[in-house]
Motif scaffolding. Structure first.
Motif: not given
Length: 416
Positions: A1-3, A111-112, A119-120, A411-416
């Protein structure tokens, strides 16, 4: 998924979360509306089966370790990265409620489910964990699964632990089908979040929806024995008595005053006492009682400890009795990771939810996890601050708010 799409508001499903909590609550339901699913009983096994079925439906893979901890993983783009973990427990007190522990597990599942709905794909994998025997009601120690995971307890000792009927943890895990083969601990975790009902009255009293948990109170438990001499209550003059109960009451009262003198985070409790021989017309010869003291500051907790010992020594001399103090448990104050705590705070802000910083006075799996990975907790109010009780209750909208903050923080933590 796009930012760009990630900037769109994503909301967890309050209805789905609450329905899952109510469906789980049917297993081990009590007549007063609570739950009794003691660790590693068949009912605990049924609860595990239900929740892991939901996890598999959400596309997660299940791993069970040798103490029965359950790890449900949602793959990320780079599965070599350590997982961003959340969870809690689903075992209960004998007269427990629907939300203690269960909310943390099912908020993680929500969350999941929400990530799936939109679709993230995260960079790091996400894991939702169900820890074994957090409550410590049937088997001691408390927080058994998370303690074993971080190396606090040895595997052999845990598996050989028995309940009051002599049943072993290892055998009971096998009986319910959760004697896993995966090693216990020994792997990296990127971060750990835990959502929980507060189990106290502060958020409700302050009219706040989110508690940003900055850490846990330190705890010291003691068994105190005061020994005097039992004698006939009638013929024995007051000045020459060695009344163990009378002497013990001075110590008990100072446990409370000790906490009051270390406000606002001091806690002092005498929760259990036994008088011997417990006869109406016999001066008590021995009294045993428990002491629980807590504080968020290590120096203050040490000062409370030293005062307890000094009080016992003073009473021993002034009342002509002997006082034995045995410390049976010690958990140091545990501050949570400042960056993680701030992530929870910012998530509450971004969700436009009222919040306040708070310290947890109860033990949680997060306290152990803080020793191996950056950790934070999220509290939501429970009605009248009541927990470990069948009437334990929480508003669906507050539970949803807590799960939303969990999502926004993870979410931000998992996107690092």
């Amino acid at each position: 998924m796009s930012s760009a799409l990630l900037d769109l508001p994503v909301k967890i499903s309050s209805e789905r979360l609450y329905q899952s909590l109510m469906d789980l609550a049917k297993i081990g339901a009590t007549s007063k509306g609570g739950n009794c699913r003691l660790a590693l009983t068949p009912l605990d096994g049924q609860g595990r089966d239900l929740v892991t079925a939901w996890m598999r439906e959400a596309g997660m893979t299940i791993t069970v370790d040798q103490v029965g901890n359950i790890f449900a993983r949602r793959a990320g783009k780079d599965n070599e990265l350590p997982p961003i973990m959340t969870g809690s427990h689903i075992d209960t007190q004998p007269t427990g409620g629907k939300f203690d522990g269960c909310f943390g597990v099912l908020a993680g599942l929500e969350v999941v489910r929400t990530l799936n709905d939109h679709d993230i794909e995260t960079n790091a994998p996400i894991e939702v964990v169900i820890w074994t025997n957090e409550e410590g009601t049937r088997f001691v120690p408390v927080m058994m699964g998370s303690g074993a995971f971080v190396g606090k307890f040895k595997l052999e000792d845990i598996l050989n632990t028995t309940d009051k009927d002599g049943k072993r943890v290892g055998d009971e895990l096998k009986a319910i089908g959760y004697d896993g083969k995966a090693p216990v601990g020994g792997r990296a975790v990127g971060a750990y979040f835990e959502a929980h009902i507060e189990q106290g009255p502060i958020l409700e009293h302050e009219n706040k929806v989110i508690g940003v948990v900055t850490g846990s109170l330190g705890l010291r438990w003691y068994d105190v024995t005061v020994t005097g001499m039992e004698m006939h209550a009638g013929p024995t003059p007051m000045p020459i008595r060695q009344d163990a109960l009378y002497a013990a009451t001075f110590i008990m009262q100072d446990v409370i005053q000790n906490a009051l003198d270390h406000a606002p985070h001091g806690r002092g409790t005498v929760g259990s006492a036994t008088v011997h021989p417990s006869s109406r017309n016999v001066i008590p010869g021995k009294v045993t009682f428990t002491v629980d003291i807590r504080h968020e500051n290590a120096d203050q907790l040490r000062a409370m400890h030293e005062r307890l010992l000094a009080t016992c020594s003073s009473i021993e001399k002034s009342h002509n009795v002997t006082v034995r103090v045995e410390e049976v448990s010690y958990f140091p104050p545990t501050p949570f990771d400042p960056t993680m705590v701030n992530a929870v705070r910012e998530a509450a802000k971004s969700s436009d939810l009222s919040y306040m910083d708070i310290v947890t006075g109860a033990g949680h799996d997060a306290v152990y996890m803080a020793s191996v990975t950056p950790t934070a907790m999220i509290f939501v109010p429970c009605k009248d601050g009541v927990s470990h009780n069948e009437i334990e209750d929480a508003k669906p909208e507050d539970l949803a708010a807590g799960a939303q903050v969990l999502y926004e923080a993870m979410l931000p933590r998992a996107m690092l």
